[in-house]
Design an enzyme around this catalytic site. Structure first.
Site, PDB file in Angstrom:
ATOM      1  N   ARG A  69       0.906  -1.212  -0.010  1.00  8.41           N
ATOM      2  CA  ARG A  69       0.056   0.003  -0.102  1.00  8.41           C
ATOM      3  C   ARG A  69       0.852   1.232  -0.145  1.00  8.41           C
ATOM      4  O   ARG A  69       0.255   2.323   0.077  1.00  8.41           O
ATOM      5  CB  ARG A  69      -0.996   0.141   1.271  1.00  8.41           C
ATOM      6  CG  ARG A  69      -2.021  -1.119   1.220  1.00  8.41           C
ATOM      7  CD  ARG A  69      -3.035  -0.995   1.916  1.00  8.41           C
ATOM      8  NE  ARG A  69      -2.872  -0.146   3.273  1.00  8.41           N
ATOM      9  CZ  ARG A  69      -3.828   0.245   4.087  1.00  8.41           C
ATOM     10  NH1 ARG A  69      -5.131   0.258   3.746  1.00  8.41           N
ATOM     11  NH2 ARG A  69      -3.547   1.038   5.014  1.00  8.41           N
ATOM     12  N   ASP A  70       2.054   1.381  -0.293  1.00  9.76           N
ATOM     13  CA  ASP A  70       2.781   2.366  -0.088  1.00  9.76           C
ATOM     14  C   ASP A  70       4.121   2.172  -0.955  1.00  9.76           C
ATOM     15  O   ASP A  70       5.206   2.692  -0.570  1.00  9.76           O
ATOM     16  CB  ASP A  70       3.245   2.709   1.103  1.00  9.76           C
ATOM     17  CG  ASP A  70       3.833   4.300   1.466  1.00  9.76           C
ATOM     18  OD1 ASP A  70       3.575   5.240   0.446  1.00  9.76           O
ATOM     19  OD2 ASP A  70       4.636   4.698   2.342  1.00  9.76           O
ATOM     20  N   MET A  71       3.994   1.447  -2.090  1.00  8.19           N
ATOM     21  CA  MET A  71       5.109   1.211  -2.903  1.00  8.19           C
ATOM     22  C   MET A  71       5.516   2.713  -3.700  1.00  8.19           C
ATOM     23  O   MET A  71       4.633   2.998  -4.446  1.00  8.19           O
ATOM     24  CB  MET A  71       4.842   0.146  -3.980  1.00  8.19           C
ATOM     25  CG  MET A  71       5.946  -0.478  -4.819  1.00  8.19           C
ATOM     26  SD  MET A  71       7.099  -1.273  -3.821  1.00  8.19           S
ATOM     27  CE  MET A  71       6.302  -2.713  -3.583  1.00  8.19           C
TER      28      MET A  71
END
Length: 97
Positions: A69-71
């Site tokens: 969710r935060d690539m």
């Protein structure tokens, strides 16, 4: 996640009344974002190697029912300062579910 070579390793967790400390694998090569902003260019083969590592790590996480969710380039760390070595690790799984 420690089973995947392309995800940063978590060695230990320390907790006190006010803080939580994570002891993580050290990556001395900086981030993908830093390398790009410093003008380092990647050949097609180098980009393929990096992308393959990231996709294999994403597949590993998917098999474990984890979503990062935060690539982003800031969360892709290089293991070496040598620009010829493109061994990367995914970091910052703080938003992972």
């Amino acid at each position: 996640m420690n089973e995947c070579p392309s995800i940063i390793r978590l060695y230990r967790i320390y907790e006190c009344d006010e803080n939580l400390y994570l002891l993580l694998e050290y990556q001395k090569g900086g981030t993908l974002s830093e390398r790009v902003s410093n003008g380092i260019l990647f050949s097609e083969d180098e980009a393929r190697i990096i992308a393959t590592q990231l996709l294999l790590a994403a597949d590993f996480m998917s098999e474990k029912n984890v979503i990062h969710r935060d690539m982003k380039p800031d969360n892709v760390l290089f293991n070496s300062k040598d620009s010829q070595i493109n061994d990367v690790r995914i970091a910052d799984l703080g938003f992972a579910i």
